[in-house]
Scaffold this active site. Structure first.
Site, PDB file in Angstrom:
ATOM      1  N   ASP A   1      21.614   5.094  15.946  1.00  0.00           N
ATOM      2  CA  ASP A   1      21.928   6.506  15.720  1.00  0.00           C
ATOM      3  C   ASP A   1      21.110   7.389  16.661  1.00  0.00           C
ATOM      4  O   ASP A   1      20.083   6.964  17.197  1.00  0.00           O
ATOM      5  CB  ASP A   1      21.665   6.903  14.252  1.00  0.00           C
ATOM      6  CG  ASP A   1      20.211   6.719  13.826  1.00  0.00           C
ATOM      7  OD1 ASP A   1      19.587   5.722  14.245  1.00  0.00           O
ATOM      8  OD2 ASP A   1      19.688   7.577  13.092  1.00  0.00           O
TER       9      ASP A   1
ATOM     10  N   GLU B   1      18.023   5.635  11.555  1.00  0.00           N
ATOM     11  CA  GLU B   1      16.575   5.764  11.716  1.00  0.00           C
ATOM     12  C   GLU B   1      16.173   7.232  11.725  1.00  0.00           C
ATOM     13  O   GLU B   1      15.148   7.606  11.180  1.00  0.00           O
ATOM     14  CB  GLU B   1      16.124   5.090  13.022  1.00  0.00           C
ATOM     15  CG  GLU B   1      14.605   4.941  13.148  1.00  0.00           C
ATOM     16  CD  GLU B   1      13.901   6.138  13.745  1.00  0.00           C
ATOM     17  OE1 GLU B   1      12.669   6.264  13.560  1.00  0.00           O
ATOM     18  OE2 GLU B   1      14.551   6.980  14.389  1.00  0.00           O
TER      19      GLU B   1
HETATM   20 ZN   LIG Z   1      14.030   6.374  17.916  1.00  0.00          ZN
END
Ligand SMILES: [Zn+2]
Length: 433
Positions: A78, A142
């Site tokens: 992401d 994340e």
């Molecule tokens: Zn990162």
């Protein structure tokens, strides 16, 4: 594929990954996971998509080995939001310009995702037989951490991602200090341990403040005390080892470490400063919702970062001692990170030998990062030795720092190629029979 170099292979894979928009929120990482699955499959590497919800899949691949130690290449697919109006290229175009790949995620961290995939695929093609498993996990979520990525994998599918050693994001910058070259390798992270003060008073009409007890005004001296607090300095082993490597001298105290770092270079001083103590930083406040109502409650949110090994209870005791008794409660918010890995491991030896080969005379320095990465989930769940290391030599560290999460993010192809070489080196050093 015989005529395609690893350099070309990683460049093309990164360009394709950038073209898959995985802005989080909402993420939509499944398309990136499918792209990686197809790429790996073309090179004979099997992988699986593991997803809590269908559109947010994690990809996990494995080159099975014997019962030796296992090594995990960890990354996240992401990216953070990109505003095209601020960019001089399409953030999701994956353009190759002047030997740099442009786009959101080039540095954080689709470049490393691509390098990890190419390292695994190329080792598989060569018939690499590791003595323990080589695992590749390209995870979702994340940047927000809402429970679809690494944390969830460690809890729900521990057998898919458990590893003895792990290479993740976090460092790799080349630093020129005292005439020598060093590469930062992150071995530990500070802990984020925020808290909230709820200051109580009594409401009333703002036109007659005398009859009320203004919680906002009562909060002011508490905020001032937190802002003025000079925390006790502490020398952590990472800082001592870093300065020993750079200067040949071992500081006896945190004060000496900071002084020594500043005398070498202002940059080193800046790097060391957040690593000698905890921090309390008031960042948010909430009181009355109406101008003419004196607030009965005022909430002050304080960002707080602790040294690795320091417990939130210790910080709370400091806050209570600092603020004394009063009309307030201290609410502890969720703490994360604060983990460390040993610096005496085969993975550290691999970092050392790679840096020496990359640039003769250069050495790695251990760093503790002030923020935190997904490494802490693995250290906590499995006791994994996790380092943040993706060497960047072509791009100057200060330039890279300005581009991460910002406009015109891009990565030199030279650094992508170096990254693939590093990961292949790590696998051979840690996993070769
Ligand atoms: Zn990162």
């Amino acid at each position: 594929m015989a005529t395609v170099t690893l350099r070309e292979e990683v460049t093309e894979l990164l360009r394709e990954l950038i073209r898959v928009d995985t802005t989080n929120p909402p993420g939509n990482e499944t398309r990136a996971a499918e792209l990686l699955r197809d790429y790996l499959g073309d090179h004979g590497v099997e992988s699986e998509l593991i997803a809590r919800v269908p559109e947010r899949a994690n990809l996990v691949a494995r080159l099975p080995g014997g019962d030796g130690p296992s090594l995990l290449f960890l990354s996240h697919t992401d990216v953070v939001l990109a505003d095209p109006s601020e960019w001089s290229a399409d953030p999701f175009g994956g353009e190759l310009r002047d030997d740099e790949v442009w786009g959101r995620g080039a540095l954080d961290m689709k470049g490393q995702v691509a390098a990890e995939a190419v390292a695994v695929a190329s080792l598989a093609r060569e018939g690499f037989e590791p003595r323990g498993d080589l695992i590749f996990a390209a995870t979702a979520d994340e940047e927000v951490g809402a429970g679809f990525g690494a944390q969830w994998l460690c809890e729900a599918y521990p057998e898919a991602v458990r590893a003895d050693f792990c290479v993740n994001e976090g460092a790799g910058d080349r630093l020129q200090l005292a005439g020598n070259a060093f590469y930062a390798c992150s071995v530990s992270e500070k802990m984020s341990a925020p808290f909230r003060l709820r200051v109580r008073g009594r409401s009333g009409h703002a036109s007659m403040p005398g009859i009320a007890d203004n919680a906002l005004v009562k909060a002011a001296p508490l905020i001032e005390k937190l802002g003025a607090y000079k925390p006790e300095r502490r020398l952590i082993p990472e800082v001592a080892a870093m300065l020993r490597t750079v200067t040949g001298r071992t500081p006896a105290s945190a004060d000496e470490a900071l002084e020594l770092a500043r005398s070498v270079a202002p940059l080193l001083g800046e790097l060391v400063e957040p690593l000698v103590s905890l921090t309390f930083t008031p960042t948010m406040i909430r009181a009355s919702r109406k101008r003419n109502v004196v607030p009965a409650v005022c909430e002050v949110t304080v960002d707080s970062r602790l040294l690795p090994g320091q417990a939130p209870e210790e910080a709370q005791a400091i806050v209570r001692g600092l603020l004394g008794a009063g009309d307030f409660e201290l609410e502890v918010l969720e703490a994360h990170g604060g983990t460390r890995s040993s610096m005496e491991t085969p993975l550290w030896a691999a970092v050392e030998s790679f840096v020496a080969q990359l640039e003769p005379g250069a050495r790695p320095i251990p760093v503790c990062v002030p923020g935190f990465t997904d490494s802490h989930w693995f250290r906590e769940a499995f006791g994994t030795v996790a380092y943040g290391f993706f060497p960047s030599r072509a791009m100057v560290a200060e330039v890279a720092a300005r581009l991460i999460h910002s406009a015109d993010e891009r990565v030199p192809v030279d650094d992508l190629e170096t990254g693939v070489e590093w990961l292949r080196h790590a696998a051979r050093q840690v996993l070769d029979a």
